[in-house]
Design an enzyme around this catalytic site. Sequence first.
Site, mmCIF file in Angstrom:
data_model
loop_
_atom_site.group_PDB
_atom_site.id
_atom_site.type_symbol
_atom_site.label_atom_id
_atom_site.label_comp_id
_atom_site.label_asym_id
_atom_site.label_seq_id
_atom_site.Cartn_x
_atom_site.Cartn_y
_atom_site.Cartn_z
ATOM 1 N N HIS A 74 0.632 -1.308 -0.030
ATOM 2 C CA HIS A 74 -0.192 0.022 0.118
ATOM 3 C C HIS A 74 0.862 1.317 0.652
ATOM 4 O O HIS A 74 0.362 2.109 0.648
ATOM 5 C CB HIS A 74 -0.786 -0.193 1.298
ATOM 6 C CG HIS A 74 -2.544 -0.743 1.134
ATOM 7 N ND1 HIS A 74 -3.433 -0.865 0.659
ATOM 8 C CD2 HIS A 74 -1.251 -2.409 1.558
ATOM 9 C CE1 HIS A 74 -3.680 -2.181 0.316
ATOM 10 N NE2 HIS A 74 -3.265 -3.026 1.614
ATOM 11 N N ASN A 147 -10.140 -2.586 3.385
ATOM 12 C CA ASN A 147 -10.286 -3.043 1.522
ATOM 13 C C ASN A 147 -11.464 -2.602 0.315
ATOM 14 O O ASN A 147 -11.839 -2.689 1.202
ATOM 15 C CB ASN A 147 -9.556 -4.497 0.785
ATOM 16 C CG ASN A 147 -7.386 -4.081 1.532
ATOM 17 O OD1 ASN A 147 -7.373 -3.363 1.281
ATOM 18 N ND2 ASN A 147 -7.192 -5.567 1.499
HETATM 19 FE FE1 HDD Z 1 -2.392 -5.049 5.725
HETATM 20 C C1 HDD Z 1 -1.334 -1.958 5.004
HETATM 21 C C2 HDD Z 1 -5.576 -3.790 4.833
HETATM 22 C C3 HDD Z 1 -3.641 -8.060 6.096
HETATM 23 C C4 HDD Z 1 0.308 -5.997 6.773
HETATM 24 N N1 HDD Z 1 -2.586 -3.303 4.682
HETATM 25 C C5 HDD Z 1 -1.831 -1.783 4.839
HETATM 26 C C6 HDD Z 1 -2.773 -1.249 4.196
HETATM 27 C C7 HDD Z 1 -4.718 -1.567 4.138
HETATM 28 C C8 HDD Z 1 -3.933 -2.677 4.379
HETATM 29 C C9 HDD Z 1 -5.777 -1.002 3.765
HETATM 30 C C10 HDD Z 1 -2.792 0.857 4.477
HETATM 31 C C11 HDD Z 1 -2.647 1.718 5.315
HETATM 32 C C12 HDD Z 1 -2.143 3.100 5.056
HETATM 33 O O1 HDD Z 1 -3.092 3.780 3.735
HETATM 34 O O2 HDD Z 1 -1.116 3.371 5.092
HETATM 35 N N2 HDD Z 1 -4.349 -5.526 5.158
HETATM 36 C C13 HDD Z 1 -5.064 -5.193 4.869
HETATM 37 C C14 HDD Z 1 -6.424 -6.130 5.021
HETATM 38 C C15 HDD Z 1 -5.802 -7.267 5.076
HETATM 39 C C16 HDD Z 1 -4.248 -7.229 5.302
HETATM 40 C C17 HDD Z 1 -7.653 -4.946 4.694
HETATM 41 C C18 HDD Z 1 -6.606 -8.378 5.577
HETATM 42 C C19 HDD Z 1 -7.872 -8.562 5.647
HETATM 43 N N3 HDD Z 1 -2.115 -6.468 6.086
HETATM 44 C C20 HDD Z 1 -2.047 -8.001 6.353
HETATM 45 C C21 HDD Z 1 -1.660 -8.839 6.879
HETATM 46 C C22 HDD Z 1 -0.831 -7.953 7.574
HETATM 47 C C23 HDD Z 1 -0.514 -7.297 6.973
HETATM 48 C C24 HDD Z 1 -1.803 -10.314 7.206
HETATM 49 C C25 HDD Z 1 0.622 -8.681 8.153
HETATM 50 C C26 HDD Z 1 0.159 -9.615 8.806
HETATM 51 N N4 HDD Z 1 -0.263 -3.911 5.874
HETATM 52 C C27 HDD Z 1 0.840 -4.810 6.667
HETATM 53 C C28 HDD Z 1 1.764 -4.311 6.952
HETATM 54 C C29 HDD Z 1 1.379 -2.085 6.597
HETATM 55 C C30 HDD Z 1 -0.012 -2.400 5.660
HETATM 56 C C31 HDD Z 1 3.225 -4.210 6.459
HETATM 57 C C32 HDD Z 1 2.329 -1.412 4.823
HETATM 58 C C33 HDD Z 1 1.920 -0.128 5.879
HETATM 59 C C34 HDD Z 1 1.561 -0.425 7.418
HETATM 60 O O3 HDD Z 1 1.563 -1.655 6.838
HETATM 61 O O4 HDD Z 1 1.255 0.659 7.637
HETATM 62 O O5 HDD Z 1 1.902 -3.525 8.168
#
Ligand code: HDD
Length: 684
Positions: A74, A147
């Site tokens: 993202h 999402n």
């Molecule tokens: Fe995630 C970012 C949505 C599963 C780890 N995720 C991130 C963002 C969104 C989502 C919208 C952007 C946030 C922003 O705008 O700053 N992610 C989801 C959804 C998931 C999901 C809807 C499942 C239902 N994500 C998920 C899992 C993991 C992560 C299972 C790790 C175990 N996601 C992350 C992250 C991020 C992220 C790596 C990257 C940047 C951040 O968090 O702030 O930690």
Amino acid sequence: MAKPYDPTTGEGGETQQIGRGDTPKLTTNHGAPISDNQNSLRAGTRGPTLLEDFILREKIFHFDHERIPERIVHARGSVAHGYFECSDPIPELSRASLFAKKGKRTEVIVRFSTVAGGAGSVDTPRDVRGFATKFYTDEGNWDLVGNNIPVFFIQDALKFPDLVHSVKMEADRGFPQAASAHDTFWDFVSLMPETLHTVLWAMSDRGIPRSYRMMEGFGIHTFKLVNAEGVESFVKFHWRPRLGTQSLVWDESAKLQGADNDYHRRDLWEAIAAGDYPEYDLAIQSFDAALADSLPYDVLDATKIIPEKDVPLRVIGRMVLDRNPDNHFAENEQLAFLPSNVVPGIDFSDDPLLQGRLFSYLDTQKSRLGTTNFHQIPVNAPKCPYANMMRDGMMQTQIPKGRANYEPNSLDEAGEDPGPRPSADGFRSAPQPVEGEKLRIRSETFADHYSQPRMFWKSQTENEQAHIASAITFELSKVALDHIRLRVLSQLRNVDEALAERVAKGLALDLPKAAPPAKEPIDLEPSAALSIQKRWNATLQGRKVGILFDEGSHKSALETLIKSVKDAGGTPFTIAPKVGGLTLQGGEMKADGQLAGSPSWLFDGVALVLAEDAARRLAQDSAAVGFVADAYAHLKAIGHDEGAMALLDRAGVKPDAGVVDLAKLPKAATLRYWDREASLRDLA
Ligand code: HDD
């Protein structure tokens, strides 16, 4: 007037000050006023630069460190501020203060994003879109990090790094950027049938939204609501855009990547700047454990939806986005979402994907923002008072007073400030009994990977099915390894034989045997809520109409059209081969955009207001022919006057319900003409 700085004499320089009138003086970061912002300090007029130049060193030092690590997923996103207003309070379900009273407003910031591409990538690739909302409630921040697709690729957070590695650019070659159409992603998909449901959504038109304003949002996981008596229930959160859900067609989205990298970011910004505020309803599906147990799938499995027929949606409020950010870095790059940010009245379920997320986001912010004090960055800080005994750390900006940095303490007995203390009405986790052995095991109830993708497929219109089949065929055509293509086909056979056959035909491959399913799929009832076309919102609100004119066009016809588009809530945009003043019948007129830089991909419908001469001339101009031919191929309405016929003919436009008189265009442009599609491209 003061003399400008003369580098040869070293004289003058007052005009080098940026501050004019009552604007502030330019200073260093430490407050020293700067007299010259053009020249570094050097020995003589042409000599070496001096190490002593603290102004130069500080400026370059700061610049060198301007970027922070981009989000691992993202990375590319756009933000907007606004508010949530409760319309139907739910105290019986939740004690969360934002849902307590009708009309209560809570400030929000929303970040929409693509998933796979880097921060500088484009807005319109085929991808899932992030829809993350931070509610600054008066009992702390609640982050609903969802999402635009209601399901997720995997069931367990342990698989997230593998999923993301597989979809990002391939590790050795560094491409493709922002695309799932490559070996490693489909290799992962083919080996992990739990991905199929989300893959089908992503390959549907949901993967190429028209606008962030026309996209649904989903919290995806089952969460819990807890009321003041401590009674808990399950809940799913849904955002419904008031403009309706709309997508692009694939060729259009691919071309938009060239025409406007910032298509969605610009659309959001311009709409808000124009006072055309995006609005979304917040709806919930709430249910109890007995209902959850009666369903043929597990509500803790993030690869499953709960169909609206099983649990209907209840709208409880709306969100209005009414303010653009002032600064992209401060409010977008530094914005940090944490699914672990909940407030009293909202709690987590045992969804194993959600449980993993609760750790991941807190952890990633430390690496992205460099400090455990990221919560003090203005966009992340709660808007309610907050206080605790956590202290110090890098970039600490607060100056706590007194000695009370531990709890409990009795310093108040000596007349000192004892600091904050836990309160009886603070957050309490729902008291859920837990027992069992420690195991690395997936519940049997998570084993059905095909029934819901099948339900999704069967819920689509014919066109939508064709889009899915074409998208999978396209993506697998980019996969170089045959064994991966075949394994995907073997999975698709369990979703729907016809789908598998269509993709196999599109690839000129023989169908392999079906993969043995872990659990036999069942037929679930199709649902119109899963289709975009079945719930199309025929409105011009939020849509844009491109109006092509040239020398000799009727000015009055143009003006009438512009007005009628505006009256219908749309945005007219005039286009001509030259943007300066053009001589029309009835006066002069300037255009908003030049033809070569304003392809019809940028608009929801187009109009041709042309004199016969001009149409004949434009029929020789590839930009004009492309403008019309693409609008036709992208199934858009084309309004035209009599004069435009030569151009329409040259572009191969055949009469149909979407090719109309100028007067009918505002209504016609509320639709796409799906019936046209079969005559234009080989639908898989
Ligand atoms: Fe995630 C970012 C949505 C599963 C780890 N995720 C991130 C963002 C969104 C989502 C919208 C952007 C946030 C922003 O705008 O700053 N992610 C989801 C959804 C998931 C999901 C809807 C499942 C239902 N994500 C998920 C899992 C993991 C992560 C299972 C790790 C175990 N996601 C992350 C992250 C991020 C992220 C790596 C990257 C940047 C951040 O968090 O702030 O930690």
